[in-house]
Design an enzyme around this catalytic site. Structure first.
Site, PDB file in Angstrom:
ATOM      1  N   HIS A  90       0.931  -1.333   0.058  1.00  4.70           N
ATOM      2  CA  HIS A  90       0.028  -0.259  -0.140  1.00  4.70           C
ATOM      3  C   HIS A  90       0.886   1.311  -0.075  1.00  4.70           C
ATOM      4  O   HIS A  90       0.681   2.273   0.554  1.00  4.70           O
ATOM      5  CB  HIS A  90      -0.817  -0.067   1.250  1.00  4.70           C
ATOM      6  CG  HIS A  90      -2.042  -1.204   1.507  1.00  4.70           C
ATOM      7  ND1 HIS A  90      -3.160  -1.044   0.638  1.00  4.70           N
ATOM      8  CD2 HIS A  90      -2.074  -2.405   1.666  1.00  4.70           C
ATOM      9  CE1 HIS A  90      -3.969  -1.871   0.811  1.00  4.70           C
ATOM     10  NE2 HIS A  90      -3.127  -2.859   1.379  1.00  4.70           N
ATOM     11  N   ASN A 163     -10.494  -2.816   2.788  1.00  5.08           N
ATOM     12  CA  ASN A 163     -10.004  -2.778   1.348  1.00  5.08           C
ATOM     13  C   ASN A 163     -11.494  -2.393   0.688  1.00  5.08           C
ATOM     14  O   ASN A 163     -12.394  -2.347   1.051  1.00  5.08           O
ATOM     15  CB  ASN A 163      -9.473  -4.030   0.866  1.00  5.08           C
ATOM     16  CG  ASN A 163      -7.877  -4.248   1.127  1.00  5.08           C
ATOM     17  OD1 ASN A 163      -7.346  -3.252   1.302  1.00  5.08           O
ATOM     18  ND2 ASN A 163      -7.570  -5.395   1.223  1.00  5.08           N
TER      19      ASN A 163
HETATM   20 FE1  HDD Z   1      -2.310  -4.782   5.506  1.00  6.27          FE
HETATM   21  C1  HDD Z   1      -1.037  -1.844   5.089  1.00  6.27           C
HETATM   22  C2  HDD Z   1      -5.325  -3.555   4.194  1.00  6.27           C
HETATM   23  C3  HDD Z   1      -3.755  -8.121   5.436  1.00  6.27           C
HETATM   24  C4  HDD Z   1       0.244  -6.056   6.924  1.00  6.27           C
HETATM   25  N1  HDD Z   1      -3.054  -3.168   4.903  1.00  6.27           N
HETATM   26  C5  HDD Z   1      -2.291  -1.981   4.746  1.00  6.27           C
HETATM   27  C6  HDD Z   1      -3.197  -0.891   4.311  1.00  6.27           C
HETATM   28  C7  HDD Z   1      -4.280  -1.355   4.076  1.00  6.27           C
HETATM   29  C8  HDD Z   1      -4.315  -2.672   4.334  1.00  6.27           C
HETATM   30  C9  HDD Z   1      -5.504  -0.770   3.827  1.00  6.27           C
HETATM   31  C10 HDD Z   1      -2.722   0.558   4.110  1.00  6.27           C
HETATM   32  C11 HDD Z   1      -2.825   1.536   5.166  1.00  6.27           C
HETATM   33  C12 HDD Z   1      -2.467   2.838   4.955  1.00  6.27           C
HETATM   34  O1  HDD Z   1      -3.093   3.406   4.061  1.00  6.27           O
HETATM   35  O2  HDD Z   1      -1.477   3.090   5.486  1.00  6.27           O
HETATM   36  N2  HDD Z   1      -3.988  -5.468   4.759  1.00  6.27           N
HETATM   37  C13 HDD Z   1      -5.374  -4.746   4.525  1.00  6.27           C
HETATM   38  C14 HDD Z   1      -6.511  -5.928   4.429  1.00  6.27           C
HETATM   39  C15 HDD Z   1      -5.849  -7.134   4.888  1.00  6.27           C
HETATM   40  C16 HDD Z   1      -4.502  -7.066   5.077  1.00  6.27           C
HETATM   41  C17 HDD Z   1      -7.812  -5.586   4.156  1.00  6.27           C
HETATM   42  C18 HDD Z   1      -6.700  -8.309   5.068  1.00  6.27           C
HETATM   43  C19 HDD Z   1      -8.005  -8.438   5.086  1.00  6.27           C
HETATM   44  N3  HDD Z   1      -1.795  -6.633   5.983  1.00  6.27           N
HETATM   45  C20 HDD Z   1      -2.539  -8.054   5.964  1.00  6.27           C
HETATM   46  C21 HDD Z   1      -1.742  -9.025   6.587  1.00  6.27           C
HETATM   47  C22 HDD Z   1      -0.565  -8.273   7.034  1.00  6.27           C
HETATM   48  C23 HDD Z   1      -0.810  -7.024   6.944  1.00  6.27           C
HETATM   49  C24 HDD Z   1      -2.348 -10.361   6.794  1.00  6.27           C
HETATM   50  C25 HDD Z   1       0.541  -8.890   7.875  1.00  6.27           C
HETATM   51  C26 HDD Z   1       0.498  -9.958   8.499  1.00  6.27           C
HETATM   52  N4  HDD Z   1      -0.649  -3.945   5.829  1.00  6.27           N
HETATM   53  C27 HDD Z   1       0.351  -4.856   6.427  1.00  6.27           C
HETATM   54  C28 HDD Z   1       1.516  -3.864   6.897  1.00  6.27           C
HETATM   55  C29 HDD Z   1       0.980  -2.492   6.260  1.00  6.27           C
HETATM   56  C30 HDD Z   1      -0.215  -2.956   5.791  1.00  6.27           C
HETATM   57  C31 HDD Z   1       2.908  -4.160   6.313  1.00  6.27           C
HETATM   58  C32 HDD Z   1       2.128  -1.707   5.417  1.00  6.27           C
HETATM   59  C33 HDD Z   1       1.805  -0.457   6.006  1.00  6.27           C
HETATM   60  C34 HDD Z   1       1.247  -0.347   7.125  1.00  6.27           C
HETATM   61  O3  HDD Z   1       0.964  -1.472   7.478  1.00  6.27           O
HETATM   62  O4  HDD Z   1       0.990   0.568   7.850  1.00  6.27           O
HETATM   63  O5  HDD Z   1       1.721  -3.802   8.341  1.00  6.27           O
END
Ligand code: HDD
Length: 718
Positions: A90, A163
């Site tokens: 993202h 999402n």
């Molecule tokens: Fe995630 C970012 C949505 C599964 C780990 N995720 C991130 C963002 C969104 C989502 C919208 C951007 C937030 C922003 O605008 O700063 N992610 C989802 C959805 C998931 C999902 C809807 C499943 C239902 N994500 C998911 C899993 C993991 C992560 C299973 C790790 C185990 N996601 C992350 C992250 C991020 C992230 C690496 C990257 C930047 C942040 O968090 O702040 O931690």
């Protein structure tokens, strides 16, 4: 002085209503100095006035530079450290402020004030994003869109990190790094950027059958939205509401756009990426700037253990939805996104969403994906924002009192005064509050320590099939087209075959169409299924975009191609009618200066034709004089404008003189269809705009696209 039209581009009717809505978000802006003030003196970071910002300190004008030049050193030092790591997923996103208003209380289910105090408004920040592209990638990638929401409630910050697709690729968070690695550019060549059409992604997907439902969504038009404003949002997981007595109720969160859903065509997406890589962020900025901020309804699906026990699937499995026909979405409030950021970095880049940010009355379930996320989001902020005090950054700071004994650390802005920094203590508060404090849901848990996927998570195909059969024929065709496109980019034939083997468990007709499109000599045997796919799930209209078309052109954009000598009465009538919807228009002319219409009125151009291809608009009008049409009929860009609008199933309004351009663009009179509307004068405008409310004339695609024949012959899709 000639009359001038085209100065404003429409959509102003909401401006006054929303002008004052910034609310507490405005606080943020006072912390930063306002640049652009006449008379302000340039200083360094210590506040010392700067005398010369053009030349470094040297020994003689042509001599060596001196270390003593502290202004130069500080300036370059700061510049060298301007970047923070982009988000690992993202990375490309766009954030705006807004306000949530509760319309219906959920007091029966939760003690959360934001969900029980009807009429209360809560400031919020939303960041939309793509998932796999890097920060500088283009907006129209085929990808999931992030829809992350932060509510600054009276009881602390609550984040729904959702999402625009209600399911996920994987069931257990432990697979997230693999999934993301496979989708992102390959580690040796670092391409392809922001796309899934490559071997690694499809290799992982075809070896991970639990992804099949999500794949149906990402291959559908949901993954190429026309605008953030026309997207649904979903909290995805089953969460829990908790009342004052500790009783829990399952909940799924939905955001429904008032302007309805809309997507673009794949061929259009490819061209938009070239014409305007910032298409989505510009669209959102313009809509808010013009005073037409988008609004979403916030809805919930509520259910109890009895429903969970009899539901065909496990409510803890994030690869499943609960169809709206089974549990209707109850609308409880609305949010309007009407506040632009003052500074992209300070707000959009530094905002830190965390799934574990919940408020009293909202809790988690044992969904293994959610549980893993609750670890990951806090962890990632440390890397990105550099320390544990990221909650002190204004965009992340709660808008309610914060008192605790946490202290120190990098960039601390908030070390409290006084002697006490521990508890229990005999000096004074803050103290715990058993009555207002957060209480976790007291789930009764008992089990062996195991690494095991529950059997109730094993059906990977039934809801994928349900999604597919819920689509209209044109949407089904697009899913097939997308699969053929993506898989045709896989070099390994075994990967293509493996995907078709999965498709056979979803829909035989789709499998046949994709196999034909890929030129597979034979259909592979169906993939072994852990659970036999159900064919009994009924279609759900809520899953289709086309079935729920808004029937209005409001919020959309009309491109009016205007030449010198074009009928002024028609152009003026179009402009007024579009503004009253409200929608926006852009005048496109052959020359930058604009065009002089038949009564001497000057139509000011927003775009010269080279910079305003028809892919940037939802519908187009060709308002041409005979001379203008003759000139443009020789121009490749003008012909592309017309032939793309036609191929992308747009409604096309045209003056009789414009028929020449249409013909030269390859659209012969016998190809003219009901999506092409002759505009003789202002009297024809209302009917034309009413038809534009259908958004696209889909019948045309079935008539002109080669792949449509493959579909109709092989699949008899309905
Ligand atoms: Fe995630 C970012 C949505 C599964 C780990 N995720 C991130 C963002 C969104 C989502 C919208 C951007 C937030 C922003 O605008 O700063 N992610 C989802 C959805 C998931 C999902 C809807 C499943 C239902 N994500 C998911 C899993 C993991 C992560 C299973 C790790 C185990 N996601 C992350 C992250 C991020 C992230 C690496 C990257 C930047 C942040 O968090 O702040 O931690």
């Amino acid at each position: 002085m000639p009359k001038v039209i085209g100065k404003d581009t429409g959509a102003t009717s909401h401006a006054a209503e929303f002008e004052t809505r910034l609310g507490e978000a405005g606080e943020l802006h006072q912390i930063a100095p306002e640049n652009g003030d006449e008379g302000a003196v340039l200083t360094n970071q210590q506040g010392v006035p700067v005398a010369d910002d053009q030349n470094t300190l040297r020994v003689g004008a042509r001599g060596p530079a001196l270390l003593e030049d502290f202004h130069f050193r500080e300036k370059i030092f700061h510049f060298d450290h301007e970047r923070i790591p982009e988000r690992v997923v993202h990375a490309r996103g766009y954030g705006v402020h807004g306000t949530f208003t509760l319309k219906e209380s959920l007091a029966e289910f939760t003690r959360a004030k934001i969900l029980t105090e009807v009429g209360e408004t809560t400031p919020m920040f939303v960041r939309f994003s793509t998932v796999i592209g890097n920060k500088g990638s283009f907006d129209l990638a085929r990808d999931v869109r992030g829809f992350a929401v932060k509510f600054y409630t009276k009881e602390g910050n609550w984040d729904i990190v959702g999402n625009n697709i209600p399911v996920f690729f994987i069931q257990d968070a432990i697979k997230f790094p693999d999934m993301v690695h496979a989708a992102k550019p390959a580690p040796d060549r670092e391409f392809p950027q922001a796309q899934t059409a490559h071997d690694n992604f499809w290799d992982f997907i075809t070896l991970t059958p639990e992804s099949m439902h999500m794949i149906m969504w990402t291959m559908s038009d949901r993954a190429i939205p026309r605008s953030y404003r026309f997207m649904e949002g979903f909290g995805v997981h089953t969460f829990r509401l908790i009342d004052a007595n500790g009783k829990g109720t399952y909940v799924k969160f939905h955001f429904k756009p008032r302007l309805g859903l809309q997507s673009v065509l794949w061929n259009e997406a490819l061209k938009i990426n070239g014409a305007d890589p910032d298409f989505h962020r510009r669209d959102l900025w313009d809509a808010i700037d013009l005073g037409a901020p988008p609004i979403w309804d916030l809805g919930v699906q509520l259910f109890d253990d009895d429903f969970a026990d009899q539901f065909e699937f496990d409510v803890l499995d994030a690869t499943k939805i609960i169809p709206e026909e089974q549990i209707p979405v109850r609308i409880i409030g609305e949010f309007v996104l009407d506040g632009l950021v003052d500074n992209f970095f300070a707000e959009t880049e530094q905002v830190a969403f965390c799934t574990q940010n919940v408020v009293p009355g909202v809790g988690f379930t044992n969904d293994p994906l959610l549980q893993g996320r609750n670890f990951s989001y806090l962890d990632t902020q440390l890397k990105r924002l550099g320390g544990p005090n990221f909650t002190h950054i204004p965009i992340n700071a709660p808008r309610c009192p914060v008192h605790n004994f946490q202290q120190d650390g990098h960039m601390n802005m908030r070390n409290p005064k006084g002697r006490v920094n521990y508890e229990p203590n005999s000096w004074g508060g803050p103290r715990e509050s058993p009555t207002t404090g957060y209480r976790h849901f007291e789930a009764a848990e008992n089990g062996r320590k195991v690494q095991e996927r529950p059997g109730t998570f094993s059906d990977h195909y039934s809801q994928a099939r349900q999604f597919f059969i819920s689509q209209t024929a044109i949407e089904q065709k697009h899913i097939g087209d997308a699969l053929v496109f993506e898989l045709s980019k896989c070099e390994r034939i075994d990967i293509r075959e493996r995907m078709v083997a999965h498709l056979r468990n979803i829909d035989e007709r789709l499998a046949l169409v994709v196999a034909t499109g890929l030129g597979l000599p034979t259909l592979p045997a169906p993939a072994p299924a852990a659970s036999p796919p159900l064919t009994t799930l009924p279609p759900s209209d809520a899953l289709s975009i086309v079935k729920r078309a808004p029937g209005s052109f409001a919020g959309r954009k009309l491109g009016i191609l205007v030449s010198d000598g074009a009928p002024a009465a028609l152009v003026e009538a179009l402009v007024e009618a579009v503004k009253s919807l409200p929608a926006v228009y852009e005048i496109i002319t052959p020359k930058t200066a604009g065009a002089v219409l038949d009564d001497g009125t000057v139509a000011q151009a927003k775009q010269k034709i080279d910079g305003g291809p028809s892919v940037l608009y939802d519908a187009v009008v060709l308002a041409l004089s005979p001379e203008g049409a003759a000139m443009l009929a020789k121009d490749k860009t003008a012909k592309d404008f017309v032939s793309d609008a036609f191929a992308h199933c747009k409604f096309i309004g045209y003056t009789s003189a414009a028929e020449l351009l249409l013909t030269k663009a390859g659209i012969a009179p016998e190809d003219f269809d009901e999506g092409m509307i002759a505009l003789e004068g202002p009297q024809d405008v209302p009917a034309f705009l009413a038809q534009c409310g259908q958004l696209r004339f889909w019948t045309r695609e079935m008539a002109i696209d080669l792949d449509a024949a493959v579909f109709l012959e092989n699949a008899g899709l309905d």
